[in-house]
Write an enzyme that holds these catalytic residues in place. Structure first.
Site, short mmCIF file in Angstrom:
data_model
loop_
_atom_site.label_atom_id
_atom_site.label_comp_id
_atom_site.label_asym_id
_atom_site.label_seq_id
_atom_site.Cartn_x
_atom_site.Cartn_y
_atom_site.Cartn_z
CB SER A 1 -0.96 0.01 1.18
OG SER A 1 -2.02 -0.89 0.95
CE LYS B 1 -4.66 1.70 -0.33
NZ LYS B 1 -4.10 0.34 -0.33
CE1 TYR C 1 -5.39 2.29 3.28
CE2 TYR C 1 -5.22 0.00 4.00
CZ TYR C 1 -4.70 1.08 3.32
OH TYR C 1 -3.51 0.96 2.67
#
Length: 401
Positions: free
Chosen positions: A71, A74, A182
């Site tokens: 992640s 991101k 999330y």
């Protein structure tokens, strides 16, 4: 931007950081290997590696080793979206289906009926790209959400780790804008970027972000030249021992997943962090305008809180939270800590993490950022996370001195 230029005692920090990395790879609860770096606005001021790429292997961890960065991908996807905003091509507050039509077909799941079938309804609105960027779009992850986990186990909903188009097509958990949760929101931001650019996300990154930053070793594809430096992902067992998993993300992926799909080195991520420290400028050119950086890094979540991540699938994540008890918000690319953190990270700094216990922070006030990389599941590994916190604390101790 207003900055405080603090002086780092590099020698003191290097000594402390080397000790923390050595401790992290020692003892029964050790991590197999770790790479950690800190950069100022101009260059990497600390670069360390300890342990091994794979437990039981002969290859020592080096600072050039390749990680699945999960992640921490991101924020790079968010950057690609912000470039489209600058060009007047993307309206953050228009329905994301304007650019990625498939998102407009998704319904809200309200639970399951007595027969175990999903109860679905139309959403009150289609998520906007702003809502996707701030994780208020309505999506979750199966390892952080019971409903998604049930869809995976009982209905065969594919995991995002399959990198398949079907994995994107999950129902919404709530109406967009209702709360922070999330999830796969940034994968959909990647679809928005692809819809507007007419190219795969990896191509967009290479041309518009990696080239001006001088990044060569980062890709959605596990390139052959990466394999000789690839760090093994390990599982932390219930007794604290570690097992190599042999886990790799599909390469080439069916879809470039903007939420988690990149492979890369920590040194290359330093170049991305430096861009944020330098108001959007990379070593080979500008990536974002200074005013875009300032706009993007404000709180875009309003009064909605960033909450704890519940570990629904124990093999993938523990319960996890940065700075429990402290207020956190969300900018367009990052989490914001609203109070001075126990590590010394100042209020208003930015940061986030990746599933295999990768962590970073960006402190524009002082002009530094850092990244801690391991490859261990589940997320929130007690050793890796604790040692990362010690690493960040040692940095701020050396900054104050």
């Amino acid at each position: 931007m207003t900055s405080t230029f603090s002086s780092l005692d590099v020698s003191a920090f290097t000594s402390a950081a080397d000790r923390i990395l050595a401790e992290a790879v020692t003892g029964d609860a050790r991590v197999p290997g770790v790479v950690a770096m800190v950069t100022d606005r101009d260059r990497t001021v600390y670069s360390g590696a300890a342990g091994q790429r794979s437990l039981g292997g002969s290859a020592p961890m080096t600072t050039d080793d390749v990680f699945a960065i999960f992640s921490t991908t991101k924020a790079i996807t968010a950057t690609a979206a912000l470039q489209l905003v600058e060009e007047g091509l993307l309206d953050l507050d228009a329905p994301a289906s304007t650019y990625a039509p498939a998102i407009g077909t998704l319904q809200v799941i309200e639970g399951f009926d007595d027969a175990g079938e999903p109860i679905l309804r139309a959403p009150k609105s289609v998520p906007t790209t702003r809502q996707l960027l701030t994780h208020t779009g309505g999506f979750g992850y199966d390892f952080f959400d019971e409903i998604y986990n049930r869809l995976a186990e009982e209905k065969g909903q594919p995991s995002v780790t399959t990198a398949s188009r079907a994995a994107l097509m999950t129902p919404l958990l709530f109406d967009p804008g209702e709360r922070w949760q999330y999830g796969t929101n940034i994968d959909w931001v990647g679809q928005v970027v692809e819809g507007l650019r007419g190219k795969r996300l990896g191509e967009v990154f290479a041309e518009r972000i990696f080239a001006p930053l001088g990044i060569e070793n980062m890709s959605f594809i596990l390139r052959e030249d990466f394999r000789s430096h690839l760090t093994e992902i390990h599982a932390r067992n219930a007794d604290g021992s570690l097992t190599p998993m042999g886990l790799e993300l599909p390469s080439p992926p069916e879809v470039d997943f903007g939420g988690h799909g990149l492979y890369g080195t920590v040194g290359e991520y330093m170049k991305f962090i430096r861009m944020w420290l330098n108001d959007g400028v990379g070593e080979g050119g500008r990536v974002l305008k200074a005013e875009t950086v300032e706009m993007a890094l404000r709180n875009h979540l309003g009064d909605l809180p960033v909450t704890m991540l519940p570990g629904v699938i124990p093999s993938l994540s523990n319960d996890a939270e940065f700075f429990p008890g402290q207020s956190k918000s969300w900018s367009l690319p990052f989490m914001i800590n609203n109070e001075t953190a126990p590590t010394g990270r100042p209020a208003g700094a930015q940061g986030w993490a990746g599933l295999a216990n990768l962590f970073y922070w960006i402190d524009r006030q002082n002009g530094y950022g850092g990244y801690w990389a391991t490859q261990i599941l589940p997320f929130g590994d007690p050793t890796s996370f604790t040692k990362y916190m010690e690493f960040e604390t040692a940095f701020y101790d050396a900054l104050k001195s």
